[in-house]
Design a protein around this motif. Sequence first.
Motif, PDB file in Angstrom:
ATOM      1  N   MET A   1      52.269 -75.464  16.256  1.00 17.35           N
ATOM      2  CA  MET A   1      52.063 -74.475  17.323  1.00 17.35           C
ATOM      3  C   MET A   1      51.625 -73.369  16.374  1.00 17.35           C
ATOM      4  SD  MET A   1      54.803 -74.079  20.258  1.00 17.35           S
ATOM      5  CE  MET A   1      54.138 -73.103  21.461  1.00 17.35           C
ATOM      6  N   ARG A   2      50.898 -72.352  16.797  1.00 19.92           N
ATOM      7  CA  ARG A   2      50.508 -71.153  16.055  1.00 19.92           C
ATOM      8  C   ARG A   2      50.961 -69.891  16.785  1.00 19.92           C
ATOM      9  NH1 ARG A   2      50.864 -72.855  11.558  1.00 19.92           N
ATOM     10  NH2 ARG A   2      49.598 -74.384  10.991  1.00 19.92           N
ATOM     11  N   THR A   3      51.073 -68.864  16.235  1.00 19.42           N
ATOM     12  CA  THR A   3      51.514 -67.522  17.059  1.00 19.42           C
ATOM     13  C   THR A   3      50.562 -67.025  17.834  1.00 19.42           C
ATOM     14  OG1 THR A   3      52.752 -66.955  14.968  1.00 19.42           O
ATOM     15  CG2 THR A   3      52.647 -65.194  16.357  1.00 19.42           C
ATOM     16  N   GLY A   4      51.173 -66.767  19.045  1.00 26.22           N
ATOM     17  CA  GLY A   4      50.056 -66.186  20.091  1.00 26.22           C
ATOM     18  C   GLY A   4      49.786 -64.705  20.105  1.00 26.22           C
ATOM     19  N   GLU A   5      49.221 -64.454  20.968  1.00 22.88           N
ATOM     20  CA  GLU A   5      49.006 -62.739  20.888  1.00 22.88           C
ATOM     21  C   GLU A   5      50.322 -61.920  21.344  1.00 22.88           C
ATOM     22  OE1 GLU A   5      46.724 -59.983  19.824  1.00 22.88           O
ATOM     23  OE2 GLU A   5      45.851 -61.913  19.995  1.00 22.88           O
ATOM     24  N   LYS A   6      51.144 -62.324  22.250  1.00 23.28           N
ATOM     25  CA  LYS A   6      52.524 -61.643  22.418  1.00 23.28           C
ATOM     26  C   LYS A   6      53.435 -61.585  21.357  1.00 23.28           C
ATOM     27  CE  LYS A   6      52.698 -62.730  27.338  1.00 23.28           C
ATOM     28  NZ  LYS A   6      53.566 -63.300  28.465  1.00 23.28           N
TER      29      LYS A   6
ATOM     30  N   LEU B   1      52.172 -61.779  18.180  1.00 23.29           N
ATOM     31  CA  LEU B   1      51.425 -60.766  17.076  1.00 23.29           C
ATOM     32  C   LEU B   1      51.684 -59.326  17.555  1.00 23.29           C
ATOM     33  CD1 LEU B   1      47.961 -62.585  16.515  1.00 23.29           C
ATOM     34  CD2 LEU B   1      49.964 -62.323  14.745  1.00 23.29           C
ATOM     35  N   THR B   2      51.553 -59.231  18.927  1.00 23.77           N
ATOM     36  CA  THR B   2      51.951 -57.689  19.217  1.00 23.77           C
ATOM     37  C   THR B   2      53.119 -57.375  18.750  1.00 23.77           C
ATOM     38  OG1 THR B   2      50.115 -57.939  20.801  1.00 23.77           O
ATOM     39  CG2 THR B   2      51.765 -56.147  21.266  1.00 23.77           C
ATOM     40  N   LEU B   3      54.421 -58.067  19.212  1.00 26.14           N
ATOM     41  CA  LEU B   3      55.564 -57.778  18.741  1.00 26.14           C
ATOM     42  C   LEU B   3      55.899 -57.682  17.427  1.00 26.14           C
ATOM     43  CD1 LEU B   3      58.711 -59.484  20.383  1.00 26.14           C
ATOM     44  CD2 LEU B   3      58.683 -59.156  18.041  1.00 26.14           C
ATOM     45  N   ILE B   4      55.267 -58.312  16.471  1.00 24.75           N
ATOM     46  CA  ILE B   4      55.471 -58.129  15.141  1.00 24.75           C
ATOM     47  C   ILE B   4      54.923 -57.078  14.643  1.00 24.75           C
ATOM     48  CG2 ILE B   4      54.844 -59.259  12.951  1.00 24.75           C
ATOM     49  CD1 ILE B   4      55.475 -61.947  14.082  1.00 24.75           C
ATOM     50  N   LYS B   5      53.579 -56.870  15.168  1.00 22.99           N
ATOM     51  CA  LYS B   5      53.125 -55.615  14.708  1.00 22.99           C
ATOM     52  C   LYS B   5      53.721 -54.289  15.135  1.00 22.99           C
ATOM     53  CE  LYS B   5      48.289 -57.077  13.825  1.00 22.99           C
ATOM     54  NZ  LYS B   5      46.893 -56.861  14.352  1.00 22.99           N
TER      55      LYS B   5
ATOM     56  N   LEU C   1      45.495 -50.314   1.804  1.00 23.23           N
ATOM     57  CA  LEU C   1      45.122 -51.478   2.807  1.00 23.23           C
ATOM     58  C   LEU C   1      44.387 -50.959   3.756  1.00 23.23           C
ATOM     59  CD1 LEU C   1      47.940 -54.095   2.865  1.00 23.23           C
ATOM     60  CD2 LEU C   1      45.825 -54.240   1.376  1.00 23.23           C
ATOM     61  N   THR C   2      43.359 -51.311   4.408  1.00 25.16           N
ATOM     62  CA  THR C   2      42.867 -50.901   5.462  1.00 25.16           C
ATOM     63  C   THR C   2      43.672 -51.912   6.614  1.00 25.16           C
ATOM     64  OG1 THR C   2      41.242 -52.751   5.791  1.00 25.16           O
ATOM     65  CG2 THR C   2      40.606 -50.804   4.630  1.00 25.16           C
ATOM     66  N   GLU C   3      43.594 -51.228   7.982  1.00 27.02           N
ATOM     67  CA  GLU C   3      44.215 -52.015   9.002  1.00 27.02           C
ATOM     68  C   GLU C   3      43.680 -53.362   9.159  1.00 27.02           C
ATOM     69  OE1 GLU C   3      45.587 -53.793  12.548  1.00 27.02           O
ATOM     70  OE2 GLU C   3      43.514 -53.394  12.324  1.00 27.02           O
ATOM     71  N   HIS C   4      42.363 -53.745   9.025  1.00 27.33           N
ATOM     72  CA  HIS C   4      41.873 -54.811   9.092  1.00 27.33           C
ATOM     73  C   HIS C   4      42.369 -55.875   8.134  1.00 27.33           C
ATOM     74  CE1 HIS C   4      38.891 -58.014   9.978  1.00 27.33           C
ATOM     75  NE2 HIS C   4      38.288 -57.891   8.537  1.00 27.33           N
ATOM     76  N   GLN C   5      42.395 -55.267   6.697  1.00 28.84           N
ATOM     77  CA  GLN C   5      43.130 -56.072   5.512  1.00 28.84           C
ATOM     78  C   GLN C   5      44.460 -56.797   6.041  1.00 28.84           C
ATOM     79  OE1 GLN C   5      42.294 -53.253   2.637  1.00 28.84           O
ATOM     80  NE2 GLN C   5      40.981 -54.748   1.452  1.00 28.84           N
ATOM     81  N   ALA C   6      45.139 -55.830   6.480  1.00 29.65           N
ATOM     82  CA  ALA C   6      46.495 -56.067   6.777  1.00 29.65           C
ATOM     83  C   ALA C   6      46.722 -56.945   8.006  1.00 29.65           C
ATOM     84  CB  ALA C   6      47.174 -54.686   7.110  1.00 29.65           C
ATOM     85  N   SER C   7      45.884 -56.915   9.129  1.00 30.13           N
ATOM     86  CA  SER C   7      45.943 -58.118  10.076  1.00 30.13           C
ATOM     87  C   SER C   7      45.314 -59.150   9.336  1.00 30.13           C
ATOM     88  CB  SER C   7      44.801 -57.510  11.114  1.00 30.13           C
ATOM     89  OG  SER C   7      45.391 -56.253  11.889  1.00 30.13           O
ATOM     90  N   CYS C   8      44.613 -59.291   8.728  1.00 28.13           N
ATOM     91  CA  CYS C   8      44.065 -60.691   8.117  1.00 28.13           C
ATOM     92  C   CYS C   8      45.137 -61.407   7.398  1.00 28.13           C
ATOM     93  CB  CYS C   8      42.864 -60.569   7.120  1.00 28.13           C
ATOM     94  SG  CYS C   8      41.253 -60.163   8.180  1.00 28.13           S
TER      95      CYS C   8
ATOM     96  N   VAL D   1      59.219 -67.082  15.477  1.00 27.13           N
ATOM     97  CA  VAL D   1      58.287 -66.621  14.402  1.00 27.13           C
ATOM     98  C   VAL D   1      58.662 -65.248  14.126  1.00 27.13           C
ATOM     99  CG1 VAL D   1      55.883 -66.304  13.577  1.00 27.13           C
ATOM    100  CG2 VAL D   1      56.531 -68.222  14.554  1.00 27.13           C
ATOM    101  N   SER D   2      58.763 -64.367  14.974  1.00 26.06           N
ATOM    102  CA  SER D   2      58.998 -62.934  14.575  1.00 26.06           C
ATOM    103  C   SER D   2      60.398 -62.767  14.036  1.00 26.06           C
ATOM    104  CB  SER D   2      59.155 -62.100  15.936  1.00 26.06           C
ATOM    105  OG  SER D   2      59.612 -60.788  15.788  1.00 26.06           O
TER     106      SER D   2
END
Length: 150
Positions: free
Chosen positions: A1-6, A8-12, A52-59, A89-90
Amino acid sequence: MRTGEKGLTLIKSFEGFYSKPYRDPIGIPTIGYGFTYYLPDRRKVTMQDRPLTEHQASCMLQEVLKGYENDVNRLVKSKLTQNQFDALVSFTFNLGAGNLASSTLLKKVNRNPNDPSIANEFAKWRLAGGKVFAGLVRRRKAEADLYFSK
């Protein structure tokens, strides 16, 4: 499995985005979404690092999470829902695979992933540097809530 949108949102939301290096609550240099090191060489973050930019951090987050996803996939023997996986995962991203591996939380998940007492196991992990942190109390509750959400 891979992390879903929920997940990612929680971690961020709990890590927050910081373009410049800062010291976390226990003094460790950190940047982006809670990174203490860079991939692929695992070089530690220093206070002199470039922003870092936000894009770099998201990647970076997507890349860093692969290791934690692999840890959860390896350690958990039960079939999980996406929300259960994301919550674990979080937890592992925040505390490390060693803590998950040695936890009663993992034992209970492997015994019965729907055991309601699992929520109490998340709640036990609220210390940093030997002190209770309100942010960790909130994070563990949010992880438990995600874990048990449909």
